[in-house]
Design a protein around this motif. Structure first.
Motif, PDB file in Angstrom:
ATOM      1  N   ASN A   1      22.629  27.331  75.829  1.00  0.00           N
ATOM      2  CA  ASN A   1      22.394  25.895  76.017  1.00  0.00           C
ATOM      3  C   ASN A   1      21.762  25.215  74.812  1.00  0.00           C
ATOM      4  N   ALA A   2      21.585  25.939  73.695  1.00  0.00           N
ATOM      5  CA  ALA A   2      20.910  25.340  72.534  1.00  0.00           C
ATOM      6  C   ALA A   2      21.665  24.114  72.016  1.00  0.00           C
ATOM      7  N   ASN A   3      22.981  24.234  71.877  1.00  0.00           N
ATOM      8  CA  ASN A   3      23.756  23.103  71.354  1.00  0.00           C
ATOM      9  C   ASN A   3      23.823  21.957  72.359  1.00  0.00           C
ATOM     10  N   ILE A   4      23.757  22.283  73.644  1.00  0.00           N
ATOM     11  CA  ILE A   4      23.774  21.256  74.689  1.00  0.00           C
ATOM     12  C   ILE A   4      22.505  20.409  74.619  1.00  0.00           C
ATOM     13  N   LEU A   5      21.361  21.077  74.515  1.00  0.00           N
ATOM     14  CA  LEU A   5      20.091  20.348  74.404  1.00  0.00           C
ATOM     15  C   LEU A   5      20.035  19.555  73.107  1.00  0.00           C
ATOM     16  N   ASP A   6      20.608  20.114  72.043  1.00  0.00           N
ATOM     17  CA  ASP A   6      20.671  19.391  70.771  1.00  0.00           C
ATOM     18  C   ASP A   6      21.537  18.143  70.905  1.00  0.00           C
ATOM     19  N   GLY A   7      22.622  18.260  71.648  1.00  0.00           N
ATOM     20  CA  GLY A   7      23.477  17.103  71.890  1.00  0.00           C
ATOM     21  C   GLY A   7      22.736  16.004  72.627  1.00  0.00           C
ATOM     22  N   MET A   8      21.901  16.397  73.574  1.00  0.00           N
ATOM     23  CA  MET A   8      21.127  15.401  74.310  1.00  0.00           C
ATOM     24  C   MET A   8      20.092  14.739  73.411  1.00  0.00           C
ATOM     25  N   ARG A   9      19.516  15.516  72.506  1.00  0.00           N
ATOM     26  CA  ARG A   9      18.562  14.924  71.548  1.00  0.00           C
ATOM     27  C   ARG A   9      19.269  13.921  70.647  1.00  0.00           C
TER      28      ARG A   9
ATOM     29  N   ASP B   1      16.485  26.154  91.446  1.00  0.00           N
ATOM     30  CA  ASP B   1      15.497  25.388  92.219  1.00  0.00           C
ATOM     31  C   ASP B   1      14.079  25.910  92.013  1.00  0.00           C
ATOM     32  N   ASP B   2      13.856  26.689  90.959  1.00  0.00           N
ATOM     33  CA  ASP B   2      12.534  27.202  90.643  1.00  0.00           C
ATOM     34  C   ASP B   2      11.648  26.068  90.114  1.00  0.00           C
ATOM     35  N   ASP B   3      10.475  25.889  90.700  1.00  0.00           N
ATOM     36  CA  ASP B   3       9.614  24.772  90.325  1.00  0.00           C
ATOM     37  C   ASP B   3       9.206  24.813  88.855  1.00  0.00           C
ATOM     38  N   GLU B   4       8.937  26.006  88.341  1.00  0.00           N
ATOM     39  CA  GLU B   4       8.528  26.117  86.942  1.00  0.00           C
ATOM     40  C   GLU B   4       9.650  25.657  86.010  1.00  0.00           C
ATOM     41  N   ALA B   5      10.880  26.099  86.305  1.00  0.00           N
ATOM     42  CA  ALA B   5      12.017  25.683  85.482  1.00  0.00           C
ATOM     43  C   ALA B   5      12.258  24.183  85.622  1.00  0.00           C
ATOM     44  N   LEU B   6      12.082  23.663  86.817  1.00  0.00           N
ATOM     45  CA  LEU B   6      12.254  22.220  87.031  1.00  0.00           C
ATOM     46  C   LEU B   6      11.227  21.433  86.222  1.00  0.00           C
ATOM     47  N   ARG B   7       9.996  21.944  86.161  1.00  0.00           N
ATOM     48  CA  ARG B   7       8.969  21.252  85.378  1.00  0.00           C
ATOM     49  C   ARG B   7       9.262  21.330  83.882  1.00  0.00           C
TER      50      ARG B   7
ATOM     51  N   LEU C   1      27.416  10.892  81.647  1.00  0.00           N
ATOM     52  CA  LEU C   1      26.785  11.647  82.728  1.00  0.00           C
ATOM     53  C   LEU C   1      26.670  13.073  82.202  1.00  0.00           C
ATOM     54  N   VAL C   2      25.447  13.536  81.995  1.00  0.00           N
ATOM     55  CA  VAL C   2      25.226  14.826  81.332  1.00  0.00           C
ATOM     56  C   VAL C   2      24.598  15.821  82.304  1.00  0.00           C
ATOM     57  N   ASP C   3      25.223  16.976  82.445  1.00  0.00           N
ATOM     58  CA  ASP C   3      24.692  18.032  83.308  1.00  0.00           C
ATOM     59  C   ASP C   3      23.677  18.877  82.549  1.00  0.00           C
ATOM     60  N   ILE C   4      22.525  19.081  83.163  1.00  0.00           N
ATOM     61  CA  ILE C   4      21.612  20.123  82.704  1.00  0.00           C
ATOM     62  C   ILE C   4      21.760  21.261  83.712  1.00  0.00           C
ATOM     63  N   LYS C   5      22.449  22.304  83.316  1.00  0.00           N
ATOM     64  CA  LYS C   5      22.714  23.412  84.236  1.00  0.00           C
ATOM     65  C   LYS C   5      21.453  24.224  84.491  1.00  0.00           C
ATOM     66  N   HIS C   6      20.757  24.590  83.411  1.00  0.00           N
ATOM     67  CA  HIS C   6      19.486  25.309  83.499  1.00  0.00           C
ATOM     68  C   HIS C   6      18.780  25.147  82.163  1.00  0.00           C
ATOM     69  N   ILE C   7      17.471  24.992  82.193  1.00  0.00           N
ATOM     70  CA  ILE C   7      16.724  24.757  80.965  1.00  0.00           C
ATOM     71  C   ILE C   7      16.460  26.042  80.193  1.00  0.00           C
ATOM     72  N   GLU C   8      16.389  27.180  80.888  1.00  0.00           N
ATOM     73  CA  GLU C   8      16.106  28.463  80.243  1.00  0.00           C
ATOM     74  C   GLU C   8      17.393  29.055  79.647  1.00  0.00           C
TER      75      GLU C   8
END
Length: 244
Positions: A150-158, A179-185, A131-138
């Protein structure tokens, strides 16, 4: 080897498939502003239990009859991967007992550097689900929210996608922050690059852990932040699942 255990929940129903025996490990490097387990941040506390793998598995198996075909153990935190040596021993022994294994993680310690990476590779061989949390994409927003990049976190997911290790993605929806729509997209666009996502969950922000911040003398910076509306939660779910 003994793990530093914060607490145990014997009948978890939302932290993986089926009924789960949930082991919360002590210690976390993330400093999430909405954390509801802030008392797990320190590597150990006066009330920390130090238990070995067999002790925990013996305790867990008392509840095995309730697990059905899908249940098992979930190790959470804190951040479970900070105790990767213990986790590897625990899951190796769990698989020998035929127990389903799941990790609830933010992947914050992930790195392809040694000695962590080889241990992580071995751990994934005895892990059924994460179960992996994405806290924020930016990156900057993530750092403001968690005090970590979050660079290493996203790398871990890859990496998990590359080895086709099943994951459920979780995203805490915080009004005015996540909850920003742009960040969610953008989050959805990243999810679409992964080939191992079985489920996406949006978890509405709540402030039920604020009393722990006060007890520990830590400033709670989201005091005036409300819970998201049902409509905003549904909107986030639809965006992250690619429905709108």
């Amino acid at each position: 080897m003994k793990g530093a255990v914060h607490s145990i929940e014997t009948f978890g129903s939302v932290d993986g498939p089926g009924i789960r025996y949930i082991i919360f490990l002590q210690g976390c490097n993330m400093r999430c502003r909405y954390c509801h387990n802030v008392d797990t941040w320190a590597p150990k506390r006066e009330d920390t239990q130090f238990l070995d793998a067999d002790e925990l598995l013996d305790k867990a198996e008392r509840y095995k009859t309730y697990w059905g075909n899908d249940g098992g153990i979930t190790v959470s935190g804190g951040e479970a991967l900070l105790q990767i040596d213990f986790l590897l021993e625990l899951f190796t022994k769990a698989k020998k007992r035929g127990i389903n294994t799941c990790i609830d993680t933010a992947l914050q310690p992930f790195t392809r550097q040694e000695p962590f990476f080889s241990k992580f590779e071995e751990l994934m061989k005895v892990t059924d689900l994460l179960l992996v949390d994405i806290k924020h994409i930016e990156p900057e927003a993530h750092k403001d929210l968690t005090a970590n990049d979050n660079a290493n976190i996203l790398d871990g997911m890859r990496y998990l996608s590359d080895i086709n290790k099943p994951i459920w993605i979780r995203h805490v929806l915080v009004p005015g922050i996540t909850d920003d729509d742009e960040a969610l997209r953008k989050t959805r666009a990243f999810i679409e690059t992964l080939g191992n996502v079985q489920k996406i969950e949006v978890l509405p922000y709540h402030n039920l852990g604020v009393y722990k911040f006060k007890e520990l003398g830590i400033k709670y910076t989201l005091e005036d932040t409300p819970a998201p509306s049902k409509e905003r939660v549904e909107n986030a779910e639809k965006i992250l699942r690619g429905q709108i």
